[in-house]
Each structure stands twice: as C-alpha cells, then as structure tokens.
Design a protein around this motif. Structure first.
Motif, PDB file in Angstrom:
ATOM      1  N   LEU A 123     -24.838  -3.783  -7.246  1.00  0.00           N
ATOM      2  CA  LEU A 123     -25.179  -2.482  -6.677  1.00  0.00           C
ATOM      3  C   LEU A 123     -25.350  -1.387  -7.715  1.00  0.00           C
ATOM      4  O   LEU A 123     -25.982  -0.368  -7.441  1.00  0.00           O
ATOM      5  CB  LEU A 123     -24.141  -2.083  -5.621  1.00  0.00           C
ATOM      6  CG  LEU A 123     -24.135  -2.985  -4.388  1.00  0.00           C
ATOM      7  CD1 LEU A 123     -22.991  -2.608  -3.451  1.00  0.00           C
ATOM      8  CD2 LEU A 123     -25.473  -2.938  -3.659  1.00  0.00           C
ATOM      9  N   ARG A 124     -24.845  -1.586  -8.911  1.00  0.00           N
ATOM     10  CA  ARG A 124     -25.056  -0.581  -9.960  1.00  0.00           C
ATOM     11  C   ARG A 124     -26.401  -0.758 -10.656  1.00  0.00           C
ATOM     12  O   ARG A 124     -26.785   0.049 -11.481  1.00  0.00           O
ATOM     13  CB  ARG A 124     -23.905  -0.583 -10.961  1.00  0.00           C
ATOM     14  CG  ARG A 124     -23.834  -1.818 -11.825  1.00  0.00           C
ATOM     15  CD  ARG A 124     -22.821  -1.731 -12.957  1.00  0.00           C
ATOM     16  NE  ARG A 124     -21.454  -1.638 -12.545  1.00  0.00           N
ATOM     17  CZ  ARG A 124     -20.630  -2.674 -12.358  1.00  0.00           C
ATOM     18  NH1 ARG A 124     -21.067  -3.899 -12.553  1.00  0.00           N
ATOM     19  NH2 ARG A 124     -19.398  -2.506 -12.000  1.00  0.00           N
ATOM     20  N   ASN A 125     -27.099  -1.846 -10.334  1.00  0.00           N
ATOM     21  CA  ASN A 125     -28.364  -2.166 -11.001  1.00  0.00           C
ATOM     22  C   ASN A 125     -29.475  -2.449 -10.002  1.00  0.00           C
ATOM     23  O   ASN A 125     -30.352  -3.283 -10.263  1.00  0.00           O
ATOM     24  CB  ASN A 125     -28.178  -3.383 -11.913  1.00  0.00           C
ATOM     25  CG  ASN A 125     -27.107  -3.180 -12.941  1.00  0.00           C
ATOM     26  OD1 ASN A 125     -25.949  -3.471 -12.674  1.00  0.00           O
ATOM     27  ND2 ASN A 125     -27.472  -2.664 -14.095  1.00  0.00           N
TER      28      ASN A 125
ATOM     29  N   ILE B 110     -27.887  -7.971 -17.209  1.00  0.00           N
ATOM     30  CA  ILE B 110     -27.945  -6.622 -16.619  1.00  0.00           C
ATOM     31  C   ILE B 110     -26.655  -5.839 -16.855  1.00  0.00           C
ATOM     32  O   ILE B 110     -26.680  -4.625 -16.942  1.00  0.00           O
ATOM     33  CB  ILE B 110     -28.300  -6.635 -15.118  1.00  0.00           C
ATOM     34  CG1 ILE B 110     -27.289  -7.446 -14.331  1.00  0.00           C
ATOM     35  CG2 ILE B 110     -29.727  -7.106 -14.892  1.00  0.00           C
ATOM     36  CD1 ILE B 110     -27.429  -7.315 -12.837  1.00  0.00           C
ATOM     37  N   HIS B 111     -25.544  -6.529 -16.947  1.00  0.00           N
ATOM     38  CA  HIS B 111     -24.272  -5.926 -17.362  1.00  0.00           C
ATOM     39  C   HIS B 111     -23.363  -7.046 -17.849  1.00  0.00           C
ATOM     40  O   HIS B 111     -23.652  -8.227 -17.613  1.00  0.00           O
ATOM     41  CB  HIS B 111     -23.631  -5.076 -16.250  1.00  0.00           C
ATOM     42  CG  HIS B 111     -23.382  -5.767 -14.951  1.00  0.00           C
ATOM     43  ND1 HIS B 111     -22.453  -6.763 -14.782  1.00  0.00           N
ATOM     44  CD2 HIS B 111     -23.963  -5.604 -13.739  1.00  0.00           C
ATOM     45  CE1 HIS B 111     -22.445  -7.181 -13.538  1.00  0.00           C
ATOM     46  NE2 HIS B 111     -23.372  -6.507 -12.876  1.00  0.00           N
TER      47      HIS B 111
ATOM     48  N   ILE C  57     -32.914  -4.767 -10.770  1.00  0.00           N
ATOM     49  CA  ILE C  57     -33.045  -6.079 -10.136  1.00  0.00           C
ATOM     50  C   ILE C  57     -34.280  -6.107  -9.232  1.00  0.00           C
ATOM     51  O   ILE C  57     -35.019  -7.095  -9.216  1.00  0.00           O
ATOM     52  CB  ILE C  57     -31.764  -6.437  -9.356  1.00  0.00           C
ATOM     53  CG1 ILE C  57     -30.588  -6.553 -10.324  1.00  0.00           C
ATOM     54  CG2 ILE C  57     -31.940  -7.736  -8.578  1.00  0.00           C
ATOM     55  CD1 ILE C  57     -29.237  -6.526  -9.670  1.00  0.00           C
ATOM     56  N   GLN C  58     -34.507  -5.021  -8.509  1.00  0.00           N
ATOM     57  CA  GLN C  58     -35.718  -4.954  -7.676  1.00  0.00           C
ATOM     58  C   GLN C  58     -36.964  -5.160  -8.530  1.00  0.00           C
ATOM     59  O   GLN C  58     -37.885  -5.877  -8.136  1.00  0.00           O
ATOM     60  CB  GLN C  58     -35.797  -3.598  -6.958  1.00  0.00           C
ATOM     61  CG  GLN C  58     -34.860  -3.471  -5.782  1.00  0.00           C
ATOM     62  CD  GLN C  58     -34.848  -2.070  -5.205  1.00  0.00           C
ATOM     63  OE1 GLN C  58     -34.944  -1.074  -5.933  1.00  0.00           O
ATOM     64  NE2 GLN C  58     -34.715  -1.979  -3.888  1.00  0.00           N
ATOM     65  N   GLU C  59     -36.981  -4.544  -9.689  1.00  0.00           N
ATOM     66  CA  GLU C  59     -38.137  -4.678 -10.571  1.00  0.00           C
ATOM     67  C   GLU C  59     -38.280  -6.107 -11.100  1.00  0.00           C
ATOM     68  O   GLU C  59     -39.369  -6.683 -11.075  1.00  0.00           O
ATOM     69  CB  GLU C  59     -38.018  -3.697 -11.740  1.00  0.00           C
ATOM     70  CG  GLU C  59     -39.219  -3.708 -12.653  1.00  0.00           C
ATOM     71  CD  GLU C  59     -39.096  -2.683 -13.771  1.00  0.00           C
ATOM     72  OE1 GLU C  59     -39.490  -3.029 -14.901  1.00  0.00           O
ATOM     73  OE2 GLU C  59     -38.611  -1.564 -13.515  1.00  0.00           O
ATOM     74  N   LEU C  60     -37.172  -6.689 -11.550  1.00  0.00           N
ATOM     75  CA  LEU C  60     -37.219  -8.049 -12.082  1.00  0.00           C
ATOM     76  C   LEU C  60     -37.690  -9.061 -11.041  1.00  0.00           C
ATOM     77  O   LEU C  60     -38.431  -9.993 -11.360  1.00  0.00           O
ATOM     78  CB  LEU C  60     -35.834  -8.466 -12.602  1.00  0.00           C
ATOM     79  CG  LEU C  60     -35.394  -7.886 -13.933  1.00  0.00           C
ATOM     80  CD1 LEU C  60     -33.912  -8.173 -14.176  1.00  0.00           C
ATOM     81  CD2 LEU C  60     -36.238  -8.447 -15.072  1.00  0.00           C
TER      82      LEU C  60
END
Length: 176
Positions: free
Chosen positions: A121-123, A66-67, A127-130
């Motif tokens: 918190l930037r993603n 994610i980052h 993350i909710q979707e994954l």
C-alpha cells in the motif's frame, strides 16, 4: 470433532516463508489456489479482486526491489498480486481483498507451498505502473509463493488475556 481440531492446527501451523526452493510451482496448483480465493467473503458479494500472477523474472525482480521488505520476491518462483477494484467495493475493498489474500495463503499452505505477504500500500502507483493496472485497481497485497526452503518457528503471540474484552473495552474477559 477431530477434523475440526485438525483444521485449527492447520491454521496455527501456517508460517510466513521468505526462502524458497529453486523449483517452479505447477500452473495447476496456482489455479487451484486462485480458485479457492474466489470463495473469500466480500461485502455484498462484490468480489472486487483480480489476481496477477507474476512469473517473469525481470518484472518480479523490479517488484522485489520496491522496498527492502519485498526482497523475498527475489527468490520466489512467482508472485501473486491481489488487486482490488475500489469502484466495485468503495467502502470495504481493502478488507475484501485482505480476505482473498488470506484465502490464497491458506490454500497454498494446504498444498504444501509457502507464502509471505508483502505490504504494497505504500507503493500503489509504482506497482500499478509496473503491472499496467488501471487506476481503479489497487494492489492490496503481493505474495511471494513457492516451495518452502525454511521452517520458521512460531513467533510470540499475545496472550488472550491481553486482547480479549467483555462487553466493552478495558473489561478484560480473562483476568490474570
């Protein structure tokens, strides 16, 4: 008195671990860690946290990309996502779940495991979707968890005289 000193030494001996052995973490240890996390303090005892254990390699890999700072997840046997219900604790959910995250890290350390806090918190939406999290659950932290394959030295910490004030800001308690 020595028990207290030992606990203080335990606290300052925790390190962020980014390299892990290729060895699974037994489920009973994971549950012991999360059982301890239930006792973290929260405003009004709201306990707004939920924990998602991620063992699936493909899912862990997606989260680990994610980052660039999430890469320790790629070599960890598992991740623990601390998701916080912002409806259960609207004004303090971030702090409440930060407390639970720290309890997880300390419990893991007590059991000989290593962790590193991956900023999430930037993603939030990704993350909710994954993880198929409902919108009210905010992923406050992701922890890479496993058996340490490194022993980092302590990083420099600010001196107390730089950060301790007496009665008001700018009145340093400890002069140089």
């Amino acid at each position: 008195m020595s028990g207290r000193c030992n606990f203080l030494q335990f606290l300052v001996s925790r390190r962020s671990i980014r390299k892990f052995k290729d060895k699974p973490v037994p489920d009973d240890l994971i549950l012991r860690i999360l059982d301890a996390a239930r006792f973290a303090p929260s405003a009004k005892n709201s306990q707004p946290w939920e924990f998602i254990i991620v063992k699936d390699r493909i899912l862990k890999e997606k989260i680990g990309k994610i980052h660039k700072w999430a890469s320790p997840l790629l070599g960890a046997p598992l991740a623990i996502v601390v998701a916080c219900n912002r409806e259960a604790s609207p004004t303090s959910y971030l702090v409440d779940c930060a407390n639970a995250t720290m309890y997880i890290m300390l419990a893991a350390h007590a059991l000989g495991l290593g962790t590193v806090w991956i900023q999430s918190l930037r993603n939030v939406e990704e993350i909710q979707e994954l993880l198929k999290l409902p919108e009210k659950l905010i992923p406050v932290a992701i922890l890479a968890v496993g058996w340490p394959d490194e022993s980092p030295s302590p990083k420099r910490r600010k001196e107390l005289k730089e950060i301790v004030h007496l009665d008001k800001y700018g009145r340093y308690w400890m002069s140089t």
